[in-house]
Design a protein around this motif. Structure first.
Motif, PDB file in Angstrom:
ATOM      1  N   LEU A 198       0.827  -1.201   0.000  1.00  0.00           N
ATOM      2  CA  LEU A 198       0.000   0.000   0.000  1.00  0.00           C
ATOM      3  C   LEU A 198       0.864   1.255   0.000  1.00  0.00           C
ATOM      4  O   LEU A 198       0.630   2.181  -0.790  1.00  0.00           O
ATOM      5  CB  LEU A 198      -0.922   0.008   1.220  1.00  0.00           C
ATOM      6  CG  LEU A 198      -1.755   1.282   1.406  1.00  0.00           C
ATOM      7  CD1 LEU A 198      -2.737   1.464   0.261  1.00  0.00           C
ATOM      8  CD2 LEU A 198      -2.491   1.258   2.747  1.00  0.00           C
ATOM      9  N   LYS A 199       1.867   1.310   0.878  1.00  0.00           N
ATOM     10  CA  LYS A 199       2.726   2.499   0.947  1.00  0.00           C
ATOM     11  C   LYS A 199       3.465   2.712  -0.371  1.00  0.00           C
ATOM     12  O   LYS A 199       3.584   3.844  -0.842  1.00  0.00           O
ATOM     13  CB  LYS A 199       3.713   2.359   2.111  1.00  0.00           C
ATOM     14  CG  LYS A 199       3.040   2.463   3.480  1.00  0.00           C
ATOM     15  CD  LYS A 199       4.042   2.556   4.606  1.00  0.00           C
ATOM     16  CE  LYS A 199       4.755   1.259   4.869  1.00  0.00           C
ATOM     17  NZ  LYS A 199       5.609   1.329   6.091  1.00  0.00           N
ATOM     18  N   ILE A 218      -4.601  -2.934   9.720  1.00  0.00           N
ATOM     19  CA  ILE A 218      -5.002  -2.399   8.415  1.00  0.00           C
ATOM     20  C   ILE A 218      -6.350  -1.680   8.544  1.00  0.00           C
ATOM     21  O   ILE A 218      -7.034  -1.440   7.542  1.00  0.00           O
ATOM     22  CB  ILE A 218      -5.038  -3.486   7.318  1.00  0.00           C
ATOM     23  CG1 ILE A 218      -5.950  -4.658   7.691  1.00  0.00           C
ATOM     24  CG2 ILE A 218      -3.648  -3.961   6.986  1.00  0.00           C
ATOM     25  CD1 ILE A 218      -7.322  -4.593   7.116  1.00  0.00           C
ATOM     26  N   GLY A 219      -6.717  -1.296   9.774  1.00  0.00           N
ATOM     27  CA  GLY A 219      -7.934  -0.527  10.002  1.00  0.00           C
ATOM     28  C   GLY A 219      -7.682   0.963   9.858  1.00  0.00           C
ATOM     29  O   GLY A 219      -6.540   1.430   9.776  1.00  0.00           O
ATOM     30  N   TYR A 261      -8.567  -0.817  -2.176  1.00  0.00           N
ATOM     31  CA  TYR A 261      -9.226  -1.580  -1.095  1.00  0.00           C
ATOM     32  C   TYR A 261      -8.204  -2.540  -0.519  1.00  0.00           C
ATOM     33  O   TYR A 261      -7.631  -3.358  -1.239  1.00  0.00           O
ATOM     34  CB  TYR A 261     -10.415  -2.332  -1.693  1.00  0.00           C
ATOM     35  CG  TYR A 261     -11.255  -3.146  -0.738  1.00  0.00           C
ATOM     36  CD1 TYR A 261     -11.794  -2.592   0.420  1.00  0.00           C
ATOM     37  CD2 TYR A 261     -11.558  -4.470  -1.034  1.00  0.00           C
ATOM     38  CE1 TYR A 261     -12.612  -3.340   1.259  1.00  0.00           C
ATOM     39  CE2 TYR A 261     -12.381  -5.232  -0.205  1.00  0.00           C
ATOM     40  CZ  TYR A 261     -12.897  -4.655   0.945  1.00  0.00           C
ATOM     41  OH  TYR A 261     -13.706  -5.399   1.772  1.00  0.00           O
ATOM     42  N   ILE A 262      -7.946  -2.415   0.795  1.00  0.00           N
ATOM     43  CA  ILE A 262      -6.913  -3.226   1.419  1.00  0.00           C
ATOM     44  C   ILE A 262      -7.539  -4.251   2.363  1.00  0.00           C
ATOM     45  O   ILE A 262      -8.383  -3.925   3.193  1.00  0.00           O
ATOM     46  CB  ILE A 262      -5.871  -2.344   2.158  1.00  0.00           C
ATOM     47  CG1 ILE A 262      -4.778  -3.226   2.780  1.00  0.00           C
ATOM     48  CG2 ILE A 262      -6.520  -1.423   3.180  1.00  0.00           C
ATOM     49  CD1 ILE A 262      -3.559  -2.447   3.249  1.00  0.00           C
ATOM     50  N   LEU A 263      -7.135  -5.513   2.203  1.00  0.00           N
ATOM     51  CA  LEU A 263      -7.631  -6.622   3.004  1.00  0.00           C
ATOM     52  C   LEU A 263      -6.473  -7.364   3.648  1.00  0.00           C
ATOM     53  O   LEU A 263      -5.371  -7.386   3.108  1.00  0.00           O
ATOM     54  CB  LEU A 263      -8.402  -7.621   2.124  1.00  0.00           C
ATOM     55  CG  LEU A 263      -9.746  -7.182   1.546  1.00  0.00           C
ATOM     56  CD1 LEU A 263     -10.177  -8.149   0.458  1.00  0.00           C
ATOM     57  CD2 LEU A 263     -10.791  -7.108   2.637  1.00  0.00           C
ATOM     58  N   ASN A 264      -6.758  -7.967   4.795  1.00  0.00           N
ATOM     59  CA  ASN A 264      -5.784  -8.835   5.437  1.00  0.00           C
ATOM     60  C   ASN A 264      -6.525  -9.778   6.371  1.00  0.00           C
ATOM     61  O   ASN A 264      -7.552  -9.410   6.938  1.00  0.00           O
ATOM     62  CB  ASN A 264      -4.738  -8.016   6.211  1.00  0.00           C
ATOM     63  CG  ASN A 264      -3.717  -8.901   6.894  1.00  0.00           C
ATOM     64  OD1 ASN A 264      -3.818  -9.162   8.085  1.00  0.00           O
ATOM     65  ND2 ASN A 264      -2.741  -9.384   6.137  1.00  0.00           N
ATOM     66  N   ARG A 313     -15.305   4.874  -9.931  1.00  0.00           N
ATOM     67  CA  ARG A 313     -15.785   5.191 -11.273  1.00  0.00           C
ATOM     68  C   ARG A 313     -14.792   4.776 -12.338  1.00  0.00           C
ATOM     69  O   ARG A 313     -15.174   4.411 -13.442  1.00  0.00           O
ATOM     70  CB  ARG A 313     -16.025   6.698 -11.411  1.00  0.00           C
ATOM     71  CG  ARG A 313     -17.149   7.248 -10.593  1.00  0.00           C
ATOM     72  CD  ARG A 313     -17.561   8.639 -11.072  1.00  0.00           C
ATOM     73  NE  ARG A 313     -16.435   9.559 -11.176  1.00  0.00           N
ATOM     74  CZ  ARG A 313     -15.979  10.296 -10.171  1.00  0.00           C
ATOM     75  NH1 ARG A 313     -16.533  10.185  -8.974  1.00  0.00           N
ATOM     76  NH2 ARG A 313     -14.984  11.131 -10.354  1.00  0.00           N
ATOM     77  N   SER A 314     -13.492   4.865 -12.033  1.00  0.00           N
ATOM     78  CA  SER A 314     -12.471   4.638 -13.059  1.00  0.00           C
ATOM     79  C   SER A 314     -11.603   3.421 -12.783  1.00  0.00           C
ATOM     80  O   SER A 314     -11.530   2.514 -13.611  1.00  0.00           O
ATOM     81  CB  SER A 314     -11.577   5.884 -13.192  1.00  0.00           C
ATOM     82  OG  SER A 314     -12.338   7.000 -13.590  1.00  0.00           O
ATOM     83  N   LYS A 315     -10.927   3.409 -11.615  1.00  0.00           N
ATOM     84  CA  LYS A 315      -9.976   2.331 -11.347  1.00  0.00           C
ATOM     85  C   LYS A 315     -10.112   1.821  -9.920  1.00  0.00           C
ATOM     86  O   LYS A 315     -10.433   2.582  -9.005  1.00  0.00           O
ATOM     87  CB  LYS A 315      -8.533   2.804 -11.580  1.00  0.00           C
ATOM     88  CG  LYS A 315      -8.203   3.120 -13.029  1.00  0.00           C
ATOM     89  CD  LYS A 315      -6.734   3.496 -13.168  1.00  0.00           C
ATOM     90  CE  LYS A 315      -6.377   3.769 -14.625  1.00  0.00           C
ATOM     91  NZ  LYS A 315      -4.944   4.106 -14.788  1.00  0.00           N
ATOM     92  N   ALA A 316      -9.826   0.522  -9.752  1.00  0.00           N
ATOM     93  CA  ALA A 316      -9.840  -0.091  -8.422  1.00  0.00           C
ATOM     94  C   ALA A 316      -8.645  -1.017  -8.279  1.00  0.00           C
ATOM     95  O   ALA A 316      -8.415  -1.876  -9.132  1.00  0.00           O
ATOM     96  CB  ALA A 316     -11.130  -0.865  -8.198  1.00  0.00           C
ATOM     97  N   LEU A 317      -7.878  -0.818  -7.227  1.00  0.00           N
ATOM     98  CA  LEU A 317      -6.768  -1.707  -6.885  1.00  0.00           C
ATOM     99  C   LEU A 317      -7.132  -2.422  -5.595  1.00  0.00           C
ATOM    100  O   LEU A 317      -7.517  -1.785  -4.612  1.00  0.00           O
ATOM    101  CB  LEU A 317      -5.470  -0.917  -6.692  1.00  0.00           C
ATOM    102  CG  LEU A 317      -4.297  -1.690  -6.056  1.00  0.00           C
ATOM    103  CD1 LEU A 317      -3.825  -2.807  -6.988  1.00  0.00           C
ATOM    104  CD2 LEU A 317      -3.147  -0.753  -5.702  1.00  0.00           C
ATOM    105  N   ILE A 318      -7.012  -3.752  -5.592  1.00  0.00           N
ATOM    106  CA  ILE A 318      -7.286  -4.550  -4.401  1.00  0.00           C
ATOM    107  C   ILE A 318      -5.967  -5.122  -3.897  1.00  0.00           C
ATOM    108  O   ILE A 318      -5.252  -5.801  -4.639  1.00  0.00           O
ATOM    109  CB  ILE A 318      -8.256  -5.721  -4.715  1.00  0.00           C
ATOM    110  CG1 ILE A 318      -9.429  -5.247  -5.592  1.00  0.00           C
ATOM    111  CG2 ILE A 318      -8.731  -6.367  -3.425  1.00  0.00           C
ATOM    112  CD1 ILE A 318     -10.249  -4.141  -5.008  1.00  0.00           C
TER     113      ILE A 318
END
Length: 459
Positions: A233-234, A263-264, A415-418, A438-443
């Motif tokens: 993420l960083k 990751i909250g 969107y960050i998950l762990n 609307r345009s892009k999503a990084l998971i």
């Protein structure tokens, strides 16, 4: 966002049926659901305007301030929160440990004092809980109608407690109940194309319980699997900055399913701030609620979120032009509140100025709101005027929870998950987060979390 200009729209059979049913005032309840891009906004706009042109009194509302502002932006129709529509009184005393209201807040609008609108259009109805739903129905006038719109695949509403049936099973959400009626429409086709189309394609897979492509950059959509999500993420945030995309702007948002764990939002906001606004000017500590044990210092350039509807921050005695001899305001002389003196739950903005007296300006994109350190508010439960600090309802917003983002829309999301937050992971959480883009999503996720987020369905 959809173009709000008036234009001819070719409706499919389901959309046309939905418009016709929404205009039929003989139908007390009509509910419409559909995935992102299925045309719900178009139906609201067309049915609302056609009813209004026929002289029917109509109103558009949504569960949160941010959702109300967004539906206004995409339809061109004025919208308010459901709480404001029903004229809820402001919360009074709260538990100093938990923050829960000790005084019961009740709407002024009810069976004895119904709404003055014949048809209520309510957007984002998947967010409406049982109490609010029951109060809306109770406030409808004789012959009144409700038109409920939403995406049933999104997160269920937040309830104080789980509503159960007599056999102990958990009761369906209000929107799910409405969709089981004969007067419900499910929009099957997704039409929105172009920029962000891979986001919608991935959202459709998630909605159906299928795993989207992993470790494959599709341009608009990318699932990056890693056991070091914070490092990734960083790195992503820094790289995005170098390429001109700033998660410190209100157009872009980092989303996490939880406030807690590493990751909250509580931890991430501090980490992200060191990258996006490391040395904020005019830094000042904010007053906190007694149940909020963590202090907060903000400065110019910080991205913040409003956590409570604050409809009028003017001193109470400046809101009316006429007063009785014993200084009781004449309610009919209320002066409309300027947009610069109100902020709504879920709105994100950038602090642009902090004044020596502790007040500040926040740029919410469509206006700059002037927050005083203290303003006066009438407390009906105690029949007195009290001091209120709007600073207590401001938090950092470099990272927000999925629930807080529901009803909002951003150009780009991450969107960050762990697995440390497996307890809040679900298909609805995943789908809701992705459809904010609307345009892009990084998971950014680990293998276990992506599986949980596809297979687990929240009740």
């Amino acid at each position: 966002m959809e173009d709000i200009a008036v234009k001819e729209v070719q409706l499919d059979q389901d959309q046309l049926k939905a418009v016709q049913m929404c205009q039929d005032v003989k139908l007390r309840i009509v509910s419409v659901t559909g995935a992102a891009g299925s045309g719900k906004t178009t139906i609201i706009r067309q049915a609302f305007n056609e009813l209004k042109s026929k002289g029917v009194s109509v109103v558009l509302c949504a569960p949160t301030g941010k959702a109300a502002r967004r539906i206004k932006e995409v339809t061109g129709i004025d919208a308010i929160t459901i709480h404001k529509l029903l004229e809820y009184n402001r919360p009074g005393e709260r538990d100093k440990t938990t923050g829960k209201a000790l005084d019961t807040t009740q709407p002024k609008r009810n069976r004895m004092f119904p709404l003055e609108y014949q048809v209520v259009f309510a957007d984002e109805y998947a967010m409406v809980n049982h109490e609010l739903h029951n109060n809306i129905l109770a406030a409808l006038p004789s012959g009144g109608c409700i038109r409920a719109f939403g995406d049933i695949n999104q997160l269920p509403p937040i309830e104080e407690y789980k509503v159960t049936k007599s056999n102990g099973a958990i009761e369906d959400t209000p929107f799910k109940k409405l969709l089981k009626r004969d007067d419900a429409i499910t929009l099957q086709k997704v039409y929105r194309q172009g920029e962000g189309s891979q986001v919608l394609a991935a959202a459709d897979k998630i909605r159906k319980g299928h795993t989207p492509a992993i470790n494959e950059d599709l341009g608009d959509f990318y699932v990056r699997v890693t056991d070091r999500p914070l490092d990734v993420l960083k790195m992503h945030v820094r790289q995005a900055l170098s390429e001109g995309m700033n998660y410190g702007d209100i157009e872009n948002q980092i989303i996490t399913p939880t406030k807690k764990t590493w990751i909250g939002t509580q931890k991430l906001n501090q980490v992200l701030r060191t990258i996006l606004n490391p040395e904020p000017a005019q830094a000042t500590p904010l007053e906190r609620h007694s149940w909020d044990k963590d202090g907060l210092t903000v400065g110019v350039g910080d991205k913040v979120v409003c956590t409570s509807n604050t409809y009028d921050m003017r001193p109470y005695f400046e809101r009316f032009s006429e007063w009785s001899e014993d200084m009781v305001p004449i309610m009919q002389s209320y002066l409309p509140c300027p947009p610069t003196k109100q902020m709504l739950n879920g709105e994100t903005g950038i602090i642009t100025q902090i004044y020596p007296d502790g007040g500040m300006d926040i740029d919410f994109g469509d206006r700059i709101v002037e927050l005083p350190l203290i303003y006066q508010e009438y407390w009906s439960q105690r029949d007195t005027v009290i001091d209120v600090s709007p600073m207590r309802d401001i938090d950092l917003a470099f990272a927000l929870t999925t629930h807080k983002c529901q009803g909002s829309e951003f150009k780009n999301i991450c969107y960050i998950l762990n697995k440390s937050a497996f307890f809040v992971q679900s298909r609805q959480n995943f789908y809701t987060a992705v459809t904010r883009a609307r345009s892009k999503a990084l998971i950014i996720t680990d293998q276990q979390s992506i599986r949980t987020s596809i297979n687990k369905v929240a009740v």
